[in-house]
Design a protein around this motif. Structure first.
Motif, PDB file in Angstrom:
ATOM      1  N   ARG A  55      87.830  91.408 -26.265  1.00 42.57           N
ATOM      2  CA  ARG A  55      86.945  90.293 -26.631  1.00 42.57           C
ATOM      3  C   ARG A  55      86.672  89.385 -25.434  1.00 42.57           C
ATOM      4  O   ARG A  55      85.587  88.801 -25.317  1.00 42.57           O
ATOM      5  CB  ARG A  55      87.567  89.477 -27.776  1.00 42.57           C
ATOM      6  CG  ARG A  55      87.514  90.166 -29.128  1.00 42.57           C
ATOM      7  CD  ARG A  55      87.857  89.191 -30.243  1.00 42.57           C
ATOM      8  NE  ARG A  55      89.226  88.695 -30.135  1.00 42.57           N
ATOM      9  CZ  ARG A  55      90.283  89.281 -30.689  1.00 42.57           C
ATOM     10  NH1 ARG A  55      90.131  90.394 -31.396  1.00 42.57           N
ATOM     11  NH2 ARG A  55      91.487  88.762 -30.564  1.00 42.57           N
ATOM     12  N   ARG A  56      87.630  89.290 -24.544  1.00 46.12           N
ATOM     13  CA  ARG A  56      87.477  88.402 -23.396  1.00 46.12           C
ATOM     14  C   ARG A  56      86.687  89.038 -22.258  1.00 46.12           C
ATOM     15  O   ARG A  56      85.845  88.379 -21.641  1.00 46.12           O
ATOM     16  CB  ARG A  56      88.862  87.980 -22.885  1.00 46.12           C
ATOM     17  CG  ARG A  56      88.809  87.024 -21.694  1.00 46.12           C
ATOM     18  CD  ARG A  56      90.181  86.543 -21.318  1.00 46.12           C
ATOM     19  NE  ARG A  56      90.129  85.603 -20.204  1.00 46.12           N
ATOM     20  CZ  ARG A  56      91.185  85.053 -19.629  1.00 46.12           C
ATOM     21  NH1 ARG A  56      92.401  85.341 -20.093  1.00 46.12           N
ATOM     22  NH2 ARG A  56      91.051  84.222 -18.619  1.00 46.12           N
ATOM     23  N   GLY A  84      89.225 101.224 -25.128  1.00 50.61           N
ATOM     24  CA  GLY A  84      89.462 101.034 -26.549  1.00 50.61           C
ATOM     25  C   GLY A  84      90.936 100.913 -26.814  1.00 50.61           C
ATOM     26  O   GLY A  84      91.760 101.300 -25.979  1.00 50.61           O
ATOM     27  N   PRO A  85      91.310 100.395 -27.979  1.00 51.24           N
ATOM     28  CA  PRO A  85      92.726 100.272 -28.313  1.00 51.24           C
ATOM     29  C   PRO A  85      93.371 101.629 -28.533  1.00 51.24           C
ATOM     30  O   PRO A  85      92.688 102.643 -28.728  1.00 51.24           O
ATOM     31  CB  PRO A  85      92.716  99.440 -29.601  1.00 51.24           C
ATOM     32  CG  PRO A  85      91.355  99.653 -30.180  1.00 51.24           C
ATOM     33  CD  PRO A  85      90.434  99.851 -29.021  1.00 51.24           C
ATOM     34  N   THR A  86      94.675 101.641 -28.492  1.00 49.04           N
ATOM     35  CA  THR A  86      95.402 102.883 -28.702  1.00 49.04           C
ATOM     36  C   THR A  86      95.106 103.446 -30.089  1.00 49.04           C
ATOM     37  O   THR A  86      94.911 102.702 -31.052  1.00 49.04           O
ATOM     38  CB  THR A  86      96.922 102.642 -28.513  1.00 49.04           C
ATOM     39  OG1 THR A  86      97.597 103.888 -28.495  1.00 49.04           O
ATOM     40  CG2 THR A  86      97.502 101.767 -29.608  1.00 49.04           C
ATOM     41  N   VAL A 133      85.333 101.640 -27.682  1.00 48.97           N
ATOM     42  CA  VAL A 133      85.547 102.212 -29.009  1.00 48.97           C
ATOM     43  C   VAL A 133      86.233 101.170 -29.885  1.00 48.97           C
ATOM     44  O   VAL A 133      87.261 100.601 -29.495  1.00 48.97           O
ATOM     45  CB  VAL A 133      86.403 103.487 -28.922  1.00 48.97           C
ATOM     46  CG1 VAL A 133      86.627 104.068 -30.314  1.00 48.97           C
ATOM     47  CG2 VAL A 133      85.722 104.513 -28.021  1.00 48.97           C
ATOM     48  N   THR A 134      85.662 100.891 -31.041  1.00 45.10           N
ATOM     49  CA  THR A 134      86.208  99.871 -31.937  1.00 45.10           C
ATOM     50  C   THR A 134      86.435 100.455 -33.328  1.00 45.10           C
ATOM     51  O   THR A 134      85.664 101.299 -33.793  1.00 45.10           O
ATOM     52  CB  THR A 134      85.265  98.664 -32.044  1.00 45.10           C
ATOM     53  OG1 THR A 134      83.997  99.109 -32.572  1.00 45.10           O
ATOM     54  CG2 THR A 134      85.035  98.027 -30.693  1.00 45.10           C
ATOM     55  N   LEU A 135      87.487  99.991 -33.975  1.00 46.36           N
ATOM     56  CA  LEU A 135      87.796 100.385 -35.349  1.00 46.36           C
ATOM     57  C   LEU A 135      88.263  99.165 -36.116  1.00 46.36           C
ATOM     58  O   LEU A 135      88.762  98.201 -35.519  1.00 46.36           O
ATOM     59  CB  LEU A 135      88.910 101.439 -35.395  1.00 46.36           C
ATOM     60  CG  LEU A 135      88.519 102.914 -35.389  1.00 46.36           C
ATOM     61  CD1 LEU A 135      88.096 103.334 -33.995  1.00 46.36           C
ATOM     62  CD2 LEU A 135      89.683 103.773 -35.866  1.00 46.36           C
ATOM     63  N   ASP A 136      88.128  99.219 -37.429  1.00 50.96           N
ATOM     64  CA  ASP A 136      88.730  98.213 -38.281  1.00 50.96           C
ATOM     65  C   ASP A 136      90.239  98.213 -38.030  1.00 50.96           C
ATOM     66  O   ASP A 136      90.859  99.265 -37.919  1.00 50.96           O
ATOM     67  CB  ASP A 136      88.437  98.537 -39.747  1.00 50.96           C
ATOM     68  CG  ASP A 136      89.166  97.620 -40.693  1.00 50.96           C
ATOM     69  OD1 ASP A 136      88.740  96.469 -40.853  1.00 50.96           O
ATOM     70  OD2 ASP A 136      90.201  98.059 -41.254  1.00 50.96           O
ATOM     71  N   ARG A 194      96.996  92.799 -28.564  1.00 48.01           N
ATOM     72  CA  ARG A 194      96.778  92.339 -27.178  1.00 48.01           C
ATOM     73  C   ARG A 194      95.580  93.044 -26.560  1.00 48.01           C
ATOM     74  O   ARG A 194      94.786  92.424 -25.832  1.00 48.01           O
ATOM     75  CB  ARG A 194      98.030  92.600 -26.337  1.00 48.01           C
ATOM     76  CG  ARG A 194      99.240  91.766 -26.742  1.00 48.01           C
ATOM     77  CD  ARG A 194     100.308  91.771 -25.671  1.00 48.01           C
ATOM     78  NE  ARG A 194     100.819  93.084 -25.368  1.00 48.01           N
ATOM     79  CZ  ARG A 194     101.826  93.672 -26.014  1.00 48.01           C
ATOM     80  NH1 ARG A 194     102.421  93.046 -27.014  1.00 48.01           N
ATOM     81  NH2 ARG A 194     102.246  94.870 -25.663  1.00 48.01           N
ATOM     82  N   GLN A 195      95.433  94.338 -26.855  1.00 52.38           N
ATOM     83  CA  GLN A 195      94.278  95.057 -26.332  1.00 52.38           C
ATOM     84  C   GLN A 195      92.979  94.475 -26.874  1.00 52.38           C
ATOM     85  O   GLN A 195      92.013  94.283 -26.113  1.00 52.38           O
ATOM     86  CB  GLN A 195      94.374  96.547 -26.709  1.00 52.38           C
ATOM     87  CG  GLN A 195      95.418  97.325 -25.932  1.00 52.38           C
ATOM     88  CD  GLN A 195      95.456  98.770 -26.380  1.00 52.38           C
ATOM     89  OE1 GLN A 195      95.629  99.074 -27.565  1.00 52.38           O
ATOM     90  NE2 GLN A 195      95.277  99.681 -25.436  1.00 52.38           N
ATOM     91  N   GLU A 196      92.933  94.197 -28.149  1.00 53.66           N
ATOM     92  CA  GLU A 196      91.706  93.664 -28.748  1.00 53.66           C
ATOM     93  C   GLU A 196      91.374  92.280 -28.192  1.00 53.66           C
ATOM     94  O   GLU A 196      90.193  91.954 -28.004  1.00 53.66           O
ATOM     95  CB  GLU A 196      91.851  93.626 -30.272  1.00 53.66           C
ATOM     96  CG  GLU A 196      91.866  95.015 -30.904  1.00 53.66           C
ATOM     97  CD  GLU A 196      91.972  94.982 -32.408  1.00 53.66           C
ATOM     98  OE1 GLU A 196      91.455  95.894 -33.062  1.00 53.66           O
ATOM     99  OE2 GLU A 196      92.595  94.033 -32.945  1.00 53.66           O
ATOM    100  N   THR A 197      92.394  91.492 -27.912  1.00 52.86           N
ATOM    101  CA  THR A 197      92.162  90.188 -27.293  1.00 52.86           C
ATOM    102  C   THR A 197      91.525  90.359 -25.921  1.00 52.86           C
ATOM    103  O   THR A 197      90.579  89.651 -25.548  1.00 52.86           O
ATOM    104  CB  THR A 197      93.481  89.405 -27.163  1.00 52.86           C
ATOM    105  OG1 THR A 197      94.011  89.167 -28.475  1.00 52.86           O
ATOM    106  CG2 THR A 197      93.267  88.085 -26.460  1.00 52.86           C
TER     107      THR A 197
END
Length: 310
Positions: free
Chosen positions: A285-286, A15-17, A202-205, A279-282
């Motif tokens: 998604r990939r 998940g992102p920071t 883990v994902t958030l808006d 960059r993490q979210e990209t």
């Protein structure tokens, strides 16, 4: 996606920071009698506890933690070393009857875990030292130009200021006669069977994620982040080392040196964090589209479902 019936299957949490993945890892590890294994490339560094949001002693006392704060900032920790270390950590966890719960924000570490590393031949020490000396003498931009002339495919993937990766590409090219891009296509041996592992993302808006990251950085400052960077600066390390490029280090170094005010440095660090989140979210998604997505609200209200899934 996963065989949840395998009680020893590793649990992977990405998940992102600032997304809350460490809290989820702690809850899961306590529930299953597991050990938390770090998969964050900056939380390995001994001197960076506050700025990397490394688990603090009170958290580490609740469940065993591995691969946190064990590498000196003077060293350049690599994905290859991570794979060796995490393989050993997983084996030790299983020997102790503990379920591995691997958590972090470094996507490349997870990719290497489930796909394996490319079998790049070892680099001759003389070749390695040659290119490091060249980088110090000529600078990253000049070396990037040489790489572009000799291996345009690889050069186009790298920023002209990324000394460490440019040197790596040149030393591999000289050692093997083939581009690093070639070796990166060759599959290695996975450490974790992707079909067996339980994988959470883990994902958030994004707006909420930015707000959480901003608040967390303010807490880091209050907890002593400037003092941490001052101690790091006193080591006189090469600014191109990975630890010196951790988010927040360079802006706070400018405060330590008296070159900027704390407010401006904090805003710069927060902007760095937002770029890193993008960059993490990209990456997610990939490469992590098939992982089980878990929102913060789901974590808070449906913990029983998560435990049942595991």
């Amino acid at each position: 996606m996963s065989d949840a019936r395998n009680k020893s299957a590793p649990v992977l949490i990405a998940g992102p920071t600032a997304s809350g993945k460490s809290a989820l890892a702690l809850a899961i590890a306590e529930y299953v009698g597991g050990v938390i294994i770090n998969a964050d490339s900056m939380q390995v560094y001994r001197e960076l506890s506050i700025l990397t949001a490394r688990p603090q002693p009170d958290v580490e006392a609740r469940v065993p933690h591995m691969l946190y704060g064990f590498v000196p900032a003077a060293a350049a920790y690599s994905t290859g070393r991570f794979i060796a270390d995490v393989t050993d950590a997983i084996a030790k966890a299983r020997e102790a009857g503990q379920r591995p719960v691997i958590v972090g924000g470094t996507g490349l570490y997870f990719k290497a875990l489930i796909e394996g590393l490319s079998p790049i031949p070892p680099i001759d020490p003389e070749i390695r030292e040659h290119w490091r000396a060249e980088a110090e003498r000529r600078g990253a931009a000049d070396l990037h130009g040489e790489l572009m002339a000799r291996d345009a495919q690889m050069a186009e993937r790298l920023a002209s200021a990324d000394t460490q990766r440019i040197v790596r590409a040149l030393e591999v090219l000289e050692q093997t006669g083939r581009s690093l891009a070639h070796w990166q296509k060759v599959r290695g041996v996975p450490v974790v069977n992707e079909a067996e592992a339980v994988r959470f993302l883990v994902t958030l808006d994004r707006a909420e994620l930015y707000a959480r990251a901003d608040t967390r950085f303010d807490r880091m400052i209050a907890a002593g982040a400037i003092e941490e960077v001052r101690a790091l600066a006193a080591l006189g390390l090469d600014p191109d080392l990975p630890a010196m490029r951790a988010i927040g280090v360079r802006p706070l170094l400018s405060v330590v040196k008296g070159e900027s005010a704390l407010g401006a440095a904090a805003e710069a660090a927060k902007a760095e964090t937002r770029q890193y989140i993008k960059r993490q979210e990209t990456w997610h998604r990939r490469y992590m589209i098939s992982w089980k997505h878990v929102t913060k609200q789901y974590m808070e209200s449906q913990s029983r479902d998560i435990f049942a899934f595991i």
